[in-house]
Design an enzyme around this catalytic site. Structure first.
Site, PDB file in Angstrom:
ATOM      1  N   ARG A  54      29.826 -27.842   0.796  1.00 41.10           N
ATOM      2  CA  ARG A  54      29.064 -28.823   1.279  1.00 41.10           C
ATOM      3  C   ARG A  54      29.756 -30.316   0.739  1.00 41.10           C
ATOM      4  O   ARG A  54      29.664 -31.107   1.796  1.00 41.10           O
ATOM      5  CB  ARG A  54      27.688 -28.612   0.850  1.00 41.10           C
ATOM      6  CG  ARG A  54      26.695 -29.755   1.477  1.00 41.10           C
ATOM      7  CD  ARG A  54      25.283 -29.851   1.169  1.00 41.10           C
ATOM      8  NE  ARG A  54      24.825 -28.801   0.357  1.00 41.10           N
ATOM      9  CZ  ARG A  54      24.442 -29.116  -1.019  1.00 41.10           C
ATOM     10  NH1 ARG A  54      24.850 -30.223  -1.597  1.00 41.10           N
ATOM     11  NH2 ARG A  54      23.986 -28.273  -2.014  1.00 41.10           N
ATOM     12  N   TYR A 106      24.137 -43.480  25.222  1.00 43.67           N
ATOM     13  CA  TYR A 106      24.191 -41.988  25.334  1.00 43.67           C
ATOM     14  C   TYR A 106      22.601 -41.511  25.295  1.00 43.67           C
ATOM     15  O   TYR A 106      22.108 -41.872  24.086  1.00 43.67           O
ATOM     16  CB  TYR A 106      25.367 -41.323  24.348  1.00 43.67           C
ATOM     17  CG  TYR A 106      25.144 -39.883  24.358  1.00 43.67           C
ATOM     18  CD1 TYR A 106      25.816 -39.105  25.198  1.00 43.67           C
ATOM     19  CD2 TYR A 106      24.477 -39.140  23.064  1.00 43.67           C
ATOM     20  CE1 TYR A 106      25.682 -37.873  25.381  1.00 43.67           C
ATOM     21  CE2 TYR A 106      24.620 -37.846  23.217  1.00 43.67           C
ATOM     22  CZ  TYR A 106      24.800 -37.046  24.425  1.00 43.67           C
ATOM     23  OH  TYR A 106      24.808 -35.661  24.519  1.00 43.67           O
ATOM     24  N   ASP A 178      30.611 -46.578  19.126  1.00 44.42           N
ATOM     25  CA  ASP A 178      30.749 -45.039  19.512  1.00 44.42           C
ATOM     26  C   ASP A 178      32.082 -45.060  20.502  1.00 44.42           C
ATOM     27  O   ASP A 178      31.814 -45.650  21.599  1.00 44.42           O
ATOM     28  CB  ASP A 178      29.559 -44.682  20.384  1.00 44.42           C
ATOM     29  CG  ASP A 178      29.655 -43.162  20.634  1.00 44.42           C
ATOM     30  OD1 ASP A 178      30.568 -42.797  20.829  1.00 44.42           O
ATOM     31  OD2 ASP A 178      28.456 -42.381  20.568  1.00 44.42           O
ATOM     32  N   LYS A 203      34.155 -33.894  22.391  1.00 50.55           N
ATOM     33  CA  LYS A 203      34.689 -34.316  23.606  1.00 50.55           C
ATOM     34  C   LYS A 203      36.127 -34.536  23.482  1.00 50.55           C
ATOM     35  O   LYS A 203      36.778 -33.339  23.460  1.00 50.55           O
ATOM     36  CB  LYS A 203      33.915 -35.763  23.874  1.00 50.55           C
ATOM     37  CG  LYS A 203      32.480 -35.873  23.689  1.00 50.55           C
ATOM     38  CD  LYS A 203      31.806 -34.933  24.747  1.00 50.55           C
ATOM     39  CE  LYS A 203      30.206 -34.554  24.149  1.00 50.55           C
ATOM     40  NZ  LYS A 203      29.409 -36.159  24.197  1.00 50.55           N
TER      41      LYS A 203
HETATM   42  C1  LIG Z   1      28.427 -36.390  23.422  1.00 48.68           C
HETATM   43  C2  LIG Z   1      28.097 -37.705  22.775  1.00 48.68           C
HETATM   44  C3  LIG Z   1      27.287 -37.742  21.716  1.00 48.68           C
HETATM   45  C4  LIG Z   1      26.654 -36.728  20.985  1.00 48.68           C
HETATM   46  O1  LIG Z   1      27.753 -35.729  20.476  1.00 48.68           O
HETATM   47  P1  LIG Z   1      27.461 -34.309  20.197  1.00 48.68           P
HETATM   48  O2  LIG Z   1      28.527 -33.764  19.550  1.00 48.68           O
HETATM   49  O3  LIG Z   1      26.912 -33.650  21.668  1.00 48.68           O
HETATM   50  O4  LIG Z   1      26.048 -34.185  19.196  1.00 48.68           O
HETATM   51  C5  LIG Z   1      27.131 -39.223  21.033  1.00 48.68           C
HETATM   52  N1  LIG Z   1      27.833 -40.180  21.811  1.00 48.68           N
HETATM   53  C6  LIG Z   1      28.735 -40.040  23.056  1.00 48.68           C
HETATM   54  C7  LIG Z   1      29.144 -41.306  23.697  1.00 48.68           C
HETATM   55  C8  LIG Z   1      28.612 -38.753  23.667  1.00 48.68           C
HETATM   56  O5  LIG Z   1      29.427 -38.633  24.812  1.00 48.68           O
END
Ligand SMILES: *Cc1c(COP(=O)(O)O)cnc(C)c1O
Length: 390
Positions: A54, A106, A178, A203
């Site tokens: 962890r 998001y 982000d 992504k």
């Molecule tokens: C998908 C996404 C998230 C969240 O991520 P997860 O891996 O689905 O928890 C946060 N910010 C953006 C811009 C995203 O496209």
């Protein structure tokens, strides 16, 4: 990695080769996957580099190091999802701290921040960050954290990270960006003054739609230590196998991005001239409001875009029934092309009114452009658009 030069390797090299040929046991080229949850102490009160999974894991740390280098941060913490990355950042704040976030952030981020706000753990202010007066007004309330998302989802609006960051710092806030939509291949927020970069590694970083994961990169080593501490306290770390897969995906990040954004530009140009399309939102088009800013702040325009069908929701249904090569699904950034309908999918939770304020209409579709042949993608879209007028 065999690197005898004085200077740091370029980002493409970090992505392709960080940790390659670094196995002291057998000389494995591909870095080994360490699944062990626990590690042998060498003797009484003598832990090695790792004691418990962890708190730390060599495979996860290799991914963290690679991302920290790519984002030019002091270090990174790998989490089990992008949401866990944002929550890790929020969990470090004191109760009642003010968080300023974009009104069109998001959907999952919005849900998380609102839920934390409703329980009194933070105070949330949502603001249109393209509106300088509104942003300045929000800063007067003394935020602890300002979250920036650029390009925004799904309209691809661009905000000036350096300018907003400087204003936020002036108000005593820390700044998190982000960077999921572009990845460090195309944008490095820390070099523009951000304190933290957040990723959904689900992504582009992994890029193969087979892992849910996240990361927080911090510019300041003391912040990295705090994040590591909290990650161990709350147990939000990503699994080693997920880190290994993500590291494998990362190897091709630059090539994927380069190819995918060429196709995205071709798709945007094609859509722009189609009579069934009312508007295209792609920062690579000179008609996009953020085109100049994106050109300065980014190394490329990315492979995400959205467009509005002239025929509204009926046209959307016909399009979705006829389009080829773009699969109807949430998520983005994979090698395969996807289409999403924000109003009923990614942004359904937002509610009609908030969607209309954010400019997300019922005729809007979002595309994640993948690695298929450009000609196939365009002919697949042509079939969908051809059905709209039917
Ligand atoms: C998908 C996404 C998230 C969240 O991520 P997860 O891996 O689905 O928890 C946060 N910010 C953006 C811009 C995203 O496209």
């Amino acid at each position: 990695m065999t690197d005898r030069s004085e200077h740091d390797p370029k980002p493409e090299t970090v992505a392709a080769a960080h940790g390659v040929a670094s196995d002291p046991s057998y000389g494995a080229i591909s870095p080994p996957l360490y699944l062990s949850s626990t590690y042998e102490f060498t003797g009484y009160d003598q832990a090695r580099a790792y004691d418990y999974g962890r708190a730390g894991n060599p495979t996860r740390d290799l991914l963290a190091d690679a991302l920290a280098r790519l984002e030019r941060g002091a270090g990174a913490v790998i989490t089990s999802s992008g949401m866990a990355a944002i929550d890790l950042l929020v969990s470090r704040l004191h109760v009642g701290a003010l968080v300023v976030a974009p009104h069109d952030c998001y959907g999952g981020t919005m849900r998380l921040l609102k839920a934390r706000g409703e329980r009194g753990q933070i105070v949330l202010r949502l603001v249109d960050q393209a509106d300088t007066a509104a942003f300045t007004a929000a800063l007067e309330h003394g935020p602890a954290l300002v979250l920036i998302e650029t390009p925004s989802n799904p309209l691809m609006r661009i905000v000036d990270i350096a300018a907003l960051g400087a204003m936020a710092h002036g108000a005593g806030a820390l700044v998190a960006v982000d960077n999921t939509f572009l990845s460090p291949a195309l944008q490095q927020p820390i070099t523009l003054g951000a304190d933290f970069v957040i990723h959904s590694t689900t992504k582009y970083l992994n890029g193969h739609s087979d892992v849910i994961g996240g990361a927080v990169v911090a510019a300041d080593p003391a912040q990295v230590e705090q994040l590591r501490h909290w990650s161990n306290v709350v147990g939000s770390a990503g699994a080693p196998f997920d880190a290994w897969l993500t590291l494998r995906g990362l190897r091709t990040l630059f090539s994927r991005m380069e190819r995918q954004q060429i196709s995205a530009m071709a798709v945007a140009r094609y859509l722009e001239h189609h009579p069934a399309v009312a508007k295209v939102h792609y920062p690579g088009l000179p008609s996009h409001s953020g085109h100049a800013m994106a050109g300065r702040q980014q190394r490329g325009f990315g492979a995400m875009l959205s467009f509005e069908l002239a025929g509204g929701v009926e046209a959307v249904q016909r399009f979705i029934g006829a389009v080829r090569f773009f699969t109807l699904a949430e998520s983005l950034g994979g090698v395969e092309s996807l289409v999403a309908h924000p109003a009923t999918m990614t942004h359904a939770d937002m509610g009609v009114e908030a969607r209309s304020v954010a400019g997300i209409g019922d005729g809007l579709l979002r595309l994640s452009v993948g690695l298929e042949a450009e000609d196939d993608l365009i002919s697949g879209l042509a079939e969908g658009l051809g059905a709209c007028a039917a």
